[in-house]
Write a protein that holds these residues in place. Structure first.
Motif, PDB file in Angstrom:
ATOM      1  N   MET A   3       0.840  -1.199   0.000  1.00 59.66           N
ATOM      2  CA  MET A   3       0.000   0.000   0.000  1.00 59.66           C
ATOM      3  C   MET A   3       0.880   1.257   0.000  1.00 59.66           C
ATOM      4  O   MET A   3       1.881   1.298   0.712  1.00 59.66           O
ATOM      5  N   ARG A   4       0.487   2.224  -0.798  1.00 62.77           N
ATOM      6  CA  ARG A   4       1.266   3.458  -0.854  1.00 62.77           C
ATOM      7  C   ARG A   4       0.590   4.534   0.003  1.00 62.77           C
ATOM      8  O   ARG A   4      -0.555   4.392   0.394  1.00 62.77           O
ATOM      9  N   VAL A  37      -1.220   7.326   6.482  1.00 65.19           N
ATOM     10  CA  VAL A  37      -2.489   7.269   7.194  1.00 65.19           C
ATOM     11  C   VAL A  37      -2.363   7.978   8.537  1.00 65.19           C
ATOM     12  O   VAL A  37      -1.431   7.714   9.300  1.00 65.19           O
ATOM     13  N   ALA A  75       1.347   3.817   5.088  1.00 63.55           N
ATOM     14  CA  ALA A  75       0.114   3.039   4.940  1.00 63.55           C
ATOM     15  C   ALA A  75       0.230   1.622   5.510  1.00 63.55           C
ATOM     16  O   ALA A  75      -0.677   1.138   6.188  1.00 63.55           O
ATOM     17  N   ALA A  85      -0.070   1.521   9.430  1.00 64.63           N
ATOM     18  CA  ALA A  85      -1.184   2.178  10.117  1.00 64.63           C
ATOM     19  C   ALA A  85      -2.134   1.133  10.700  1.00 64.63           C
ATOM     20  O   ALA A  85      -2.587   0.235  10.000  1.00 64.63           O
ATOM     21  N   ARG A 143      -9.391   9.625   2.060  1.00 70.11           N
ATOM     22  CA  ARG A 143     -10.564   9.009   2.684  1.00 70.11           C
ATOM     23  C   ARG A 143     -10.550   9.404   4.149  1.00 70.11           C
ATOM     24  O   ARG A 143      -9.596   9.108   4.873  1.00 70.11           O
ATOM     25  N   LEU A 166     -12.307   8.931   7.728  1.00 70.37           N
ATOM     26  CA  LEU A 166     -13.216   8.030   8.453  1.00 70.37           C
ATOM     27  C   LEU A 166     -13.337   8.488   9.895  1.00 70.37           C
ATOM     28  O   LEU A 166     -12.321   8.760  10.546  1.00 70.37           O
ATOM     29  N   VAL A 184      -9.596   8.753  11.271  1.00 69.78           N
ATOM     30  CA  VAL A 184      -8.594   8.136  10.404  1.00 69.78           C
ATOM     31  C   VAL A 184      -8.619   8.878   9.070  1.00 69.78           C
ATOM     32  O   VAL A 184      -9.692   9.172   8.533  1.00 69.78           O
ATOM     33  N   ILE A 196      -6.909   8.449   5.331  1.00 65.89           N
ATOM     34  CA  ILE A 196      -6.083   7.676   4.406  1.00 65.89           C
ATOM     35  C   ILE A 196      -5.751   8.570   3.215  1.00 65.89           C
ATOM     36  O   ILE A 196      -6.654   9.141   2.602  1.00 65.89           O
ATOM     37  N   LYS A 221      -3.473   8.582  -0.440  1.00 64.18           N
ATOM     38  CA  LYS A 221      -2.618   7.860  -1.398  1.00 64.18           C
ATOM     39  C   LYS A 221      -2.724   8.545  -2.741  1.00 64.18           C
ATOM     40  O   LYS A 221      -3.621   9.380  -2.943  1.00 64.18           O
TER      41      LYS A 221
END
Lengths: 295, 295
Positions: A1-2, A5, A14, A17, A91, A93, A114, A116, A118
């Protein structure tokens, strides 16, 4: 994952996290979220997305313990930490937080936040030249009295099941009916069909998430001279569609040229769709450039 | 938080147990679970719970990459790590696992397994002497074609919203109807009412999770000479109930003596309910003692 977070004040790569198992966002999927993307490094329609996040949270009696500029600062910190990229996918959350295993909200005094970030994956060019295939699936959009689709929540199994059904049929998006048999929305986007030069989309009353991009299309339509109207639509109306497209933050507007085994219109993105897409992109660039130059 | 948590091979104290943010169990609530409890230190009806976990997973096309004895070993390791306790509460969660943000199951090759163990909180004695209050709420149980209630999934917002509505009305459990207006189940338990000496519970066709304890009640009924029957029930049937009770793994059987503002029967746990409760407890002790002596 790039990417990176942010979790409750800490930013990690990422892959590192984590959130507590006892977070009710995990054990119950009890949380709300928003997906944003940047144009010209500026989160597009930020105010509208965060307004909707607050609205989703209100439906769950979930406090939002920060203001819009503070959250934007944390988003920008996370973008910074994510490293060099063209445009960002974001994103946000907000979950019920950590607490004993009970639905009593008194057990979880502090929500978890949270973020995110990327690199935004631009849709492949063929999506706009050839269009995509969508499938009308048997999965029914959540009943508004069960989990109201206007709540953009982490309870995404309804959407996942619909999308997985579409994947099995070779589709790139899933169109769902509501429990009354009316068309509602797609698993990750809103649905539009063009008939007689007018772009039609299911009414909010069908039980759907009022997409930020969906709402934006009404403004784009006025600018480019295309009428955009929300109506009640049924599967049989799909037969009379000259064009179709879907809208979402990450997909912008994707022309739809196949529905199940049917070819829509000429089988290539239609003229009304392309007119709206050009208008959308122009307006997205204008609005974010104006903000970028002010920053 | 007390107890210990197993996450993909590692066991940590409850407060230190974490899962990756990119786990689809978190971002989408895409996962299934079971709740078990021990009697005599033995997980009660283990086989039936794990059979249902596999059934839930099958509905999501989710692989279960371990056999029952292996999982039981991990559960016992986690119980060991959780330290001294009378009886254990066990929650086994199997999620879609870590992967890019897409509903395409190819992105998540390895499911995540989480086992939460903590001391079982025995229901307070007054629950069995006075009974509890439940509320018939406006929240409708998930439509089977949206997210089928037979899938015991982490998408628990429907249940949480129902329960939170009941809490606001002073209730300790929420009874829901399905989208057709039939009684279905409670937010965390199955519903039974006694009429003319027969214990009635909504049919599976109402769209509900077929509780392990609910199924067990049919066996208990045969042993103690009480007929248990699954039928179609409507809210108006509640008026003719002589007794009510709910069943779940953690609550066993809880007598219900108030429904909203109505007193049920004499206002104390009824004779059929108590006969079934005694039968349930006897059978639970017998079955687990037999297993404990073999271990």
């Amino acid at each position: 994952m790039r990417g990176a977070v942010y979790v409750n004040g800490n930013i990690a790569p990422a892959d590192h996290a984590v959130i507590p198992v006892y977070d009710h966002g995990f054990v119950y999927g009890e949380g709300v979220y928003e997906t944003l993307r940047t144009y010209n490094k500026v989160p597009f329609l930020y105010d509208r997305h965060i307004r909707r996040l607050r609205q989703s949270a209100r439906h769950l009696d979930l406090a939002v313990p920060f203001d819009d500029p503070t959250l934007l600062g944390w988003i920008q910190d996370t973008i910074q930490a994510a490293g060099e990229m063209h445009e960002a996918y974001i994103r946000v959350l907000l979950t019920r937080g950590v607490g004993e295993l009970t639905y009593d909200i008194k057990a979880t005094p502090a929500p978890s936040l949270v973020i995110i970030v990327k690199p935004n994956e631009e849709a492949p060019a063929r999506m706009f030249t050839e269009g995509i295939k969508i499938c009308l699936v048997d999965v029914i959009r959540n009943h508004p009295q069960s989990v109201n689709p206007i709540i953009k929540s982490n309870n995404l199994l309804n959407n996942a099941l619909a999308m997985q059904a579409a994947y099995r049929q070779g589709g790139e998006e899933a169109l769902m009916c509501n429990y009354r048999g009316e068309l509602s929305e797609c698993s990750q986007s809103n649905f539009f069909m063009v008939r007689g030069g007018v772009a039609l989309t299911p009414k909010s009353a069908a039980g759907l998430l009022e997409g930020v991009t969906r709402a934006f299309m009404f403004e784009v339509g006025r600018e480019v001279g295309v009428e955009v109207r929300d109506v009640t639509l049924y599967p049989k109306d799909l037969d009379s569609a000259d064009e179709m497209f879907i809208t979402s933050t990450t997909r912008e507007m994707s022309p739809v040229t196949r529905l199940d085994d049917r070819v829509i219109g000429s089988g290539t993105p239609g003229p009304i769709t392309m007119k709206l897409l050009e208008g959308y992109r122009r307006k997205a660039q204008e609005l974010t450039r104006a903000l970028a130059s002010r920053a």
